[in-house]
Design an enzyme around this catalytic site. Structure first.
Site: not given
Lengths: 448, 448, 448, 448
Positions: D272, D311
Site C-alpha cells: 500500500s 454399484r
C-alpha cells in the site's frame, strides 16, 4: 467452463443460478448502491451523486472474467469491482464509491443477500416437497406397512405414518431456515470495524443500509464474529440430513425385493425397456449425492470461524467456496427430493405382501401379550415361541399353528387369533401421530 | 480407566461430570421412573407399582461395568439396564418396567436429559465468561489499541471494542444454546414409533412423561428424524468457533513481541521462574484445543442423520460418542475460556507502544483525507505517500516529516498534524459500538 | 468412570486396552527409560544411573489420576510424570531424568509407540477378518447371486466374487497400515527441536533412542511437521471405509425380504425367540457405528496439522483425543467386522430364489445380444422388450414367453433360451477375478 | 459461468485447467478410445473400427453444456457422452462404442486420468516450492532466529533450521503423492463388475486398457471398493496440511511487530503506497484459504466409501465434486505457496533484534546449566532467577546483571557470561539437522 458436467446431478434446481458469478456480482453491486444511497439519506453525499452511483450498479456493465483476473493481486473480487465501478461512475461521484467501506464489507453483505435469495428459493422448494409428502401421509393414513428396525421387519406401521415422520423433518428444516434467514445481517465496518472514516455518522449509515438491503442491523460489525455464517451452515447441514433420511428410505423401499415405492419419472429417468423390473430411483439418488456434500462443507465453515483480530488472514477467504457450495448442494438436494416425492408411486399391495412375508411372526408378541394374564407370562411365551419356530421351519402359517396348538388353541379361538394377527389392529397411535404431524404442518403453513 | 490422562486439558469444567457414565445411568433410570409414573397417571398402572419402580431408579443400585459388559450382545446399554431394573423391582411391578418402550426411547430421552443438564452448566459458564468480557469492554472503552487486519497493523481501535466483538459472539452462542435447550424433546415410541402396546393411551403417556422430565413433547416420535440432534450439534459447534476466535486473539495478543495481554494464572500455570518473559497462555491454548474438537464431531453427527426406516442400523449407535464428546469438548472450551479471561492482564502501555511502532503510519490516510479537498486527491496522496516512504526508510517520525514537507506543511500546522496522527481521534463509532454491545448483553441478561 | 457404558459397542476388541491411560503412561515411561539408556550408550550418562532411571519406568509405580490432576496447570501429562519419575529415581540419577527432552518429545514418541502397538493388534484382527472373507470367497466361487446396482437387481455375480471385492478392500487396508506402521518415527528435539542442551551429541542420542524403541529415526524433529500423524489418520480412515462397505453389504443382504446372509451369533446376539425371523446383524451394525467415527476424527487431525513455529499453541493438544479415538474406533470397527464375518451364515438357496425374483429379466439383455447378429439390433431389442413387459405385467416366465414369441421363438429353441437365461452362464470373469483376489491375498500373506 | 469470481484466489495454478469440464470430457473420451483399441488388440473388434472410434474421441467434437443437460435424466455424464460418441462414429463401428463397459467404468477411469494429470502438475509445483525452500535453508544455515513455542520466545534456532522443517514436510508430501500416483488404476467391470458381456476375454481387455492409459491394472474391478479414492484424498489432505503450516508461519513471521519475513510481490500484491508498513502476505493467505478446503473434502470422500453391493446408490455420485475440488484446492494451495516462498524476503537484522527483545532471557537456562555443577542446581537456579526477574522489571541487561551479581559474577567472568548468552552458541544440532534435511531432499530429487 469448469463445473457444468456434474452440475445437473449435484447442482440441480433454482438455487444454482442464485449463487453463481453473476448473482454475486449483482449482490456486490447492490451493496455498493445501497451504501451510496444510505450516505445520501444521512446527508454525507448529494442525492444526485448517490443516484449516479446506484445507476452504475448493474452487473450487466461489468465483466466477471476481468474482475476475477484482477482479484489475483489483492486477494478478493471486491477491490477490482470497486475500481471498475469507480471508473464507470467517474467524476465527483466516482470519488464517493465504496466510501467508508472495506472489501470484506462488500463481500460479506453480498453473501448475506445471496443467502437471503437462495433461502427464498430453497424454502419454496421445501414447501412444495412438504406439500407432496403431506399428501402421501394423508392418502395413506390407513395403508398398513411393515415397520422396519435395524433393516429387519418389526411391528406394523402405516405408510402415512412413515410419511408423517418425513414431514416432521421437512417442517423442522423449514422452521430453522426461516429463523436463520431472519437473522441475516448487513456488514459495514470499514478497515477495522470502527467506521472511522464516516466520523460520527457510522451507525446511521449502518441502519440505513440494513433497511435498504432488507437485512438485519447488527449490534456491531461482525468481520471476525462468524456466528451468522455458522448458524446458516448448521441449518443447511440439518436440511441435508433430513433430505438424506427421506431419500434413503425411498431407495430402500424401492429395492427390487421390496418394491413398496418406485419413482415413475419421464422416459429416460431410471427405467430400462429391456429390464422393466429396473426402477432406478434417480431423483432420490441424486438427492442423496447432493445432500452428502453438506457435513464436510459445514466442517470447513465451522473450522474457519476463528478469524484473527479485526480481519482474518485466510479464514475469511476460506469461507467463500463452502458457503456457496453448501447453498448450492442443499438447493440441489431439496430440488431432487421434491422431484422424487412427486414421482413416487406407492404400491399398497406390495406393502401388504411384505407384511405377510414372515407368515404372521410380526404379530407373535401380541398373542403372547394376550395370553400372559391367562397362562402366566412364561408359559404364554413358551407356547407362542414354539409355534413361531415351526413357522420359521416352514411348517405352516402362524395362525393355523397357534390354533392347532393345545395350549394356545385351548384359550383362543381361531377367529380371535386371526384378529390378533391382523397388522391393521396393532397400530397404536400411528394414525393419531400422523394427524398430529399433518396438523402441525398446516399450522406452520398458516393453513386452517 | 481410559481417558483420565488428557481429560484435565480436553475435558475441563463441570460438564464432564454431567455426561459421564454415572450421569447417563441416572438419566436412563430417570426415564424409566418417569415412564412408570406417567403410566400410573394415565391409569395404565397402579400408583403403588409405579412407585416401586421409581424407587429402584437410582444409579447407586447398579454397576456400570456389569451393564456395559452385557450391552455387548444386544448392542445397547438400555436393554441390560432394563433387565437389572426389572430384577431389582421384582414381583408384579417388575413386569411393568419399561412397558411400551424400546431401548432407543430410553437412550434418546436420557440423551436429552444429559443435554439439558450439560447445557445448564455450559450456559452458566458462558455467562460468567461473558461477564468478564463485558467488564473488559467497559473498563477499556477508551484504551486505544492497534486494529489488525490480515495480521498487519491497520487503523486504530480500542481494546474495549475488541472485547465487545468477543462479547457479541458469546451472546450469540448463549442465545442459540438457550433456543436449542428449549426444544429438547422426550422420545417415546416403542418398537416402531407407534406405541402399539399402549393401545389408545400412547399420546397421553407421551404428554405425561414429557412434563415429568421437563422436556418438550414431540409431535411424533423422532427415532429416525434427527433434526434435534443436528440442531444441538450445530449450536455447540458454533459455540466452539466463538471460543476459538477469542482464545486465538488472546494467544496472538500475548506473543512476546506484542504482549498486549497475558494470562496471570496461579504458580505453575504457564510461567517460568528462569524465563520470566515466558507467559504461556495455558488456559487459552487449552480452550483452543478443546474447541478444535467440534467441527469433526459435528460432521459425524450430521453425517449420521440418515436413519433408515423406523430405527436405524448403525447411524443411531454412531451418535453416542460424538454426542457426548461434543458436549464435553464444548464444556471444556468454555470453561478454559472463562479461566483465561479471568486471568487476563491487559497492558495498555504496551498497546500504546505498539500503536507507535510504525511511527504514525497508521494514521497517514487520515492526513490524506484532510488534505484532499484542499489539494485534490492525487496531489494530497502523493505528498503524504512520499513522507510515508521516508518514515519506512527510517528518516524520522511521520509528524515531523509531514510538517517539514513543503506541500503538507504549507497547509497544516504541526499541531493539526499532531491531532490528525492521534489514534484516539480516529476511532469512528468504536465507542458507540462497544456501548451497543454492552447494552445488548445487559438486555439479554435481563439486567437494566 | 466415564466411557464404559458405550464402550462395548464403540470400543470393542483388543485395541482399546492398548490405547488406554495405563498404556499411555507406560509408553511415556518407555520413552523416558530409552532416553536415559540412549544417553548412557552415547556416554552422556553413567550406565548405572541410566539403569536406575529405567528401573523406575514402570506404570505400576504411578497414579494416573494424580498425574492427570497435575497436568491441569501446565497443560500436558508429561510434565507431572517427569516430576514423579524424578522423585522416584531421586539422587544424582534423578537429575538426569528427561534430560534434553521437552514434554512434546515424550508425548509424541509415546503416541508413536501406542500407534505401533495398536496397529499390531489391528493388523492381526484384520488378518483374521481377511482369512474368514477369503474362505467365503473360496467356498462360494460358484454360488450364483444377484448383482445389484443402485440397489436394484442387475446382472448376476457369484457370492464368491462379492466376497472377493470385500477381500481386496481388506488387503488394501492391511498394506497401507503396514506401510504407515513402518514409518512411525521417534520424536526428540528439546525445547525448539535443536537438542541444544545435548550439545553436539543430539543426533547420536536420536539414533540410539529410535533403535531402542523400534521406531524410525526422523531426518529432523517433527514437532510441527505432522505428516506422520496425518498419514496414519488417513490410513485408519481408509480402513474404516472398507469396514463400512462390507458391514453395510452384510446388513443389506440380511434384510428380511432378501435374507441371503445372516449373523448366527451366540444366544442374546440379535435373535429373538418370539420373532424367529428377526436376525439383527448386531456385529455388522456395531462395526458400522464404530467405523462412522472415522471421517470426523480424520478431519480434526488434518485440520490440526498447521502447528505454529517450533511448537504449536493448541493444535498439538487438539490431536490427543482424535488420535486415540481413531485408533480405538478403527480397532472396534475391525473387531466387530471380524465377529460378523465369522458369524456369517450364507443362504445359497435364497440367493438362487432372489435371482428368480424377476422371472428371468436379469438375463434379458443376453438374449438380445444373441439375437442381434441374426435379426439386427433394433428388431431383437423390440422383440425381447415386448416379452419383458409381459413378464412385468405378470403374464408368465420370461423363458416361456420368449419361446412362444414368433420372432424370438423362430430363431432360438426353448433349450437355448433356457441356457441363455441361466445366470450361471453369464458370469464373465467373476471366477477369474475371485481367483485373482485370492491369489493376491495369499501372496500378501506370504502363503503359497 | 459460475465459479470464476473466487477462482483466482481459491483455484489458482495449473491444476485448475486439468480438472475442468473440458479435461473431464477428454479424459472420458480417452477411456472410450482406449477401450475400443484394447478390444481390437484382443481380437474382439476390427482394428479399423477401433480406429474410427478412437478418431472420434476428441473433446472438441462435443458440447459440454449439451452433454451436461442430458445427464439430468440418467444421473451421470458418461451415458449421454456415449450416445453422442456413438452417433458421431455411426455405422457398424458405432455399435461397438463403450462395449462391455458401464458408465461408472468411464467416469472412474477418467477420474484416475484426471488425478494422474493433476498430480503431475502438482508434483512439479511442489518441486519448485521445495527448491525455493531448500535455497532458504541453505542460505540461512547460520541466520540465528528466535525459536518460538506456544507463540512465546523459547531457545534460539536458525532460520535455515526453520526452513528445513518446512522442507521435510514438502518432501513427505511429494513422496506420498508419488506413491499414490503410481497406484492409480483403471476401472473396467461392466454392469456388475464381471465383464460378463466380454465373455472370457474380460481380463485381457482389462490388462490392455490399463497399459494404454498408463494406469495400473487392478486385481478386480473396484466399483465399490474405494480405497484408491480414499488414499488419494488422504495424501492431498496431508499436502494441504503441510502447506498450511508453512504459510501460517509466513503470516506469523510477517506480523508488523515481528517482521522477520515479508512477501515482496509485484505492485498491487499486498502493499500500500500510503501504508508502507503494510505487507499483506497475500500469497500465503491465499495458500491458507485454499488449503483449508481440504479436511472437509477428505471427510466427504471418506464418508462416501461405503458403496453398496456392486454399484452404489448415491455414494458414487457424491464423490465427483469433492474429488475435483480437492485436486483443485490442493493445486491452488501449493501454487500459492510456491508464489509466497519465491516472493519471500528474509530480514536477518530483524531476526537478530527479536532475539534481543527479552534482553538475553532466552539463554538464562544455559547459565544455570553452566553454574549447576559448581554451585549445586538449586543455588544456581536461584541466583540466575533473581537476575532474570530484575531484567523483567527493567533494571538492565541480563549479562550486566549476572556479572554484577555476587554469586554468579564470582564464578563466571563477564566474557564467559557474554559467550553463554550468545544465541549462536546454543544451537545444538540445528545445523546438522538442516544439512540432513537438505541431503534428504537432494536424495529424493536424485541430485548428488
Amino acid at each position: 467452463m469448469s463445473d457444468e458436467l456434474f452440475s445437473r446431478v449435484l447442482a440441480a434446481g433454482p438455487v444454482r443460478a442464485l449463487v453463481n458469478d453473476e448473482a454475486w456480482l449483482q449482490a456486490m453491486l447492490d451493496v455498493e448502491g445501497a451504501l451510496a444511497s444510505s450516505q445520501a439519506e444521512v446527508g454525507l453525499l448529494d442525492t444526485e451523486e448517490a443516484d449516479r452511483i446506484a445507476e452504475a450498479c448493474s452487473a450487466s456493465y461489468y465483466d466477471v472474467a476481468e474482475i476475477a483476473e484482477q482479484s489475483r493481486g489483492v486477494g478478493n473480487p471486491a477491490a477490482p469491482l470497486v475500481r471498475a465501478l469507480t471508473e464507470r461512475v467517474g467524476g465527483a461521484a466516482g470519488r464517493h464509491v465504496h466510501r467508508g467501506a472495506t472489501s470484506q464489507d462488500v463481500v460479506d453483505s453480498a453473501a448475506m443477500l445471496i443467502a437471503d435469495r437462495a433461502l427464498g428459493a430453497l424454502l419454496s422448494e421445501l414447501d412444495e416437497c412438504a406439500g407432496s409428502v403431506a399428501a402421501l401421509a394423508e392418502d395413506h393414513l390407513d395403508t398398513v406397512q411393515v415397520g422396519r428396525t435395524l433393516e429387519q421387519h418389526a411391528t406394523p406401521v402405516t405408510f402415512g405414518f412413515t410419511a408423517a415422520g418425513w414431514l416432521s423433518g421437512l417442517d423442522a428444516s423449514a422452521r430453522r431456515l426461516t429463523e436463520v434467514r431472519d437473522r441475516l445481517a448487513v456488514q459495514l465496518g470499514g478497515a477495522t470495524g470502527t467506521l472511522a472514516s464516516l466520523g460520527q455518522d457510522g451507525t446511521k449509515v449502518l441502519a440505513a443500509i440494513a433497511r435498504r438491503l432488507g437485512l438485519s442491523e447488527p449490534t456491531l460489525p461482525w468481520h471476525t464474529e462468524r456466528s451468522r455464517v455458522a448458524e446458516l451452515a448448521g441449518a443447511l447441514g440439518e436440511t441435508c440430513g433430513v433430505v438424506r433420511k427421506i431419500a434413503g428410505d425411498i431407495v430402500l423401499l424401492g429395492q427390487t425385493e421390496i418394491a413398496e415405492l418406485s419413482e415413475e419419472g419421464p422416459p429416460g429417468s431410471g427405467g430400462s425397456s429391456t429390464m422393466p423390473h429396473k426402477r432406478n430411483p434417480v431423483a432420490a439418488i441424486a438427492a442423496i449425492a447432493s445432500a452428502r456434500q453438506a457435513p464436510g462443507l459445514v466442517t470447513t465453515l465451522l473450522d474457519a470461524m476463528a478469524h484473527e483480530h479485526q480481519r482474518a488472514a485466510g479464514a475469511w477467504h476460506a469461507e467463500w467456496r463452502p458457503f456457496n457450495e453448501l447453498l448450492r448442494s442443499t438447493g440441489s438436494a431439496v430440488s431432487w427430493l421434491r422431484t422424487s416425492v412427486r414421482r413416487l408411486r406407492v404400491n399398497p399391495d406390495r406393502m401388504r405382501e411384505n407384511l405377510e412375508h414372515t407368515g404372521g411372526l410380526l404379530l407373535a408378541e401380541r398373542v403372547t401379550t394376550e395370553l400372559a394374564p391367562i397362562l402366566g407370562r412364561l408359559e404364554a411365551h413358551d407356547a407362542v415361541s414354539a409355534c413361531c419356530q415351526r413357522v420359521a421351519s416352514g411348517e405352516g402359517e402362524l395362525g393355523d399353528l397357534l390354533a392347532a396348538d393345545p395350549v394356545v388353541g385351548g384359550q383362543l379361538s381361531r377367529a380371535r387369533i386371526g384378529e390378533l394377527l391382523d397388522p391393521a389392529g396393532y397400530l397404536g397411535s400411528a394414525t393419531t401421530f400422523t394427524e398430529r404431524a399433518l396438523a402441525a404442518y398446516r399450522r406452520a403453513k398458516g393453513v386452517s
